[in-house]
Structures are given as C-alpha cells and as structure tokens.
Write an enzyme that holds these catalytic residues in place. Structure first.
Site, PDB file in Angstrom:
ATOM      1  N   ARG A 121       0.831  -1.210   0.000  1.00 34.67           N
ATOM      2  CA  ARG A 121       0.000   0.000   0.000  1.00 34.67           C
ATOM      3  C   ARG A 121       0.866   1.261   0.000  1.00 34.67           C
ATOM      4  NH1 ARG A 121      -3.431  -0.774   5.051  1.00 34.67           N
ATOM      5  NH2 ARG A 121      -1.446  -1.678   5.657  1.00 34.67           N
ATOM      6  N   ASN A 171      -6.106  -2.896   2.546  1.00 35.70           N
ATOM      7  CA  ASN A 171      -6.071  -4.357   2.590  1.00 35.70           C
ATOM      8  C   ASN A 171      -7.497  -4.879   2.681  1.00 35.70           C
ATOM      9  OD1 ASN A 171      -3.277  -4.598   2.568  1.00 35.70           O
ATOM     10  ND2 ASN A 171      -3.121  -4.548   4.783  1.00 35.70           N
TER      11      ASN A 171
END
Length: 99
Positions: A21, A39
C-alpha cells in the site's frame, strides 16, 4: 470535458505485509493521482484511483510489478465512481482502513 477517469483495482498475490500500500501511494503521488488503497480480508489489496488515463496506465504497470517483497498474481481493473473515490480520501492519496 475532463480527461479524468476513476478506476478500482483489485491486486492479488503476496501483497499484504510487504509494503504494497505504501508503494502504491508513492507511485500514485509521483503520477499526481488521487485515491486510496486498503487491505481486504481476502488477502488482496483494493485501490480506487483517479486521474488521466496515461497516468492510470503507468500506475497499473507499477502495481503489476509491486515492491521488492511482493508477488502480484493477478490484477483486475473495473470502473468506479466519485462516491467510491471520496469514501476514504479528500485530496492526494491515502491508505484507508482495512476492509
């Protein structure tokens, strides 16, 4: 007419716990894109991103590569809308709460 598009990406593989990320955020900011990444419970990373198509294509290419410790097995793209974009971001690119 705006050349801005909004897309949703689903990235599968070894993409959690490897800085994916943060990698996606750095790449998106470098390309002047806005959006978010999070996520998912199924082990994937989901991202909604907005910007010009050439920059989105560059982000997708980077997302397929991922950071050094990641392994991307599949990447799926679908259209998204403004509501999906603003769900977790104001301006810039952010890491959203896990789904």
């Amino acid at each position: 007419m705006s050349d801005r598009e909004i897309i949703r990406l689903f990235i599968e593989g070894r993409v959690q716990g490897v800085g994916y990320r943060a990698f996606l955020m750095r790449e998106a900011l470098a390309l002047d894109l806005t959006g978010w990444a999070r996520n998912r419970r199924d082990g994937a990373v989901e991202s909604v991103v907005s910007g010009p198509r050439p920059a989105l294509d560059a982000l997708i290419a980077a997302a397929r590569r991922g950071p050094r410790l990641a392994r991307v097995d599949a990447l799926r793209e679908e259209p998204a809308d403004e509501a999906a974009l603003v769900a977790f971001c104001g301006a810039g690119f952010s890491v959203a709460p896990d789904a």
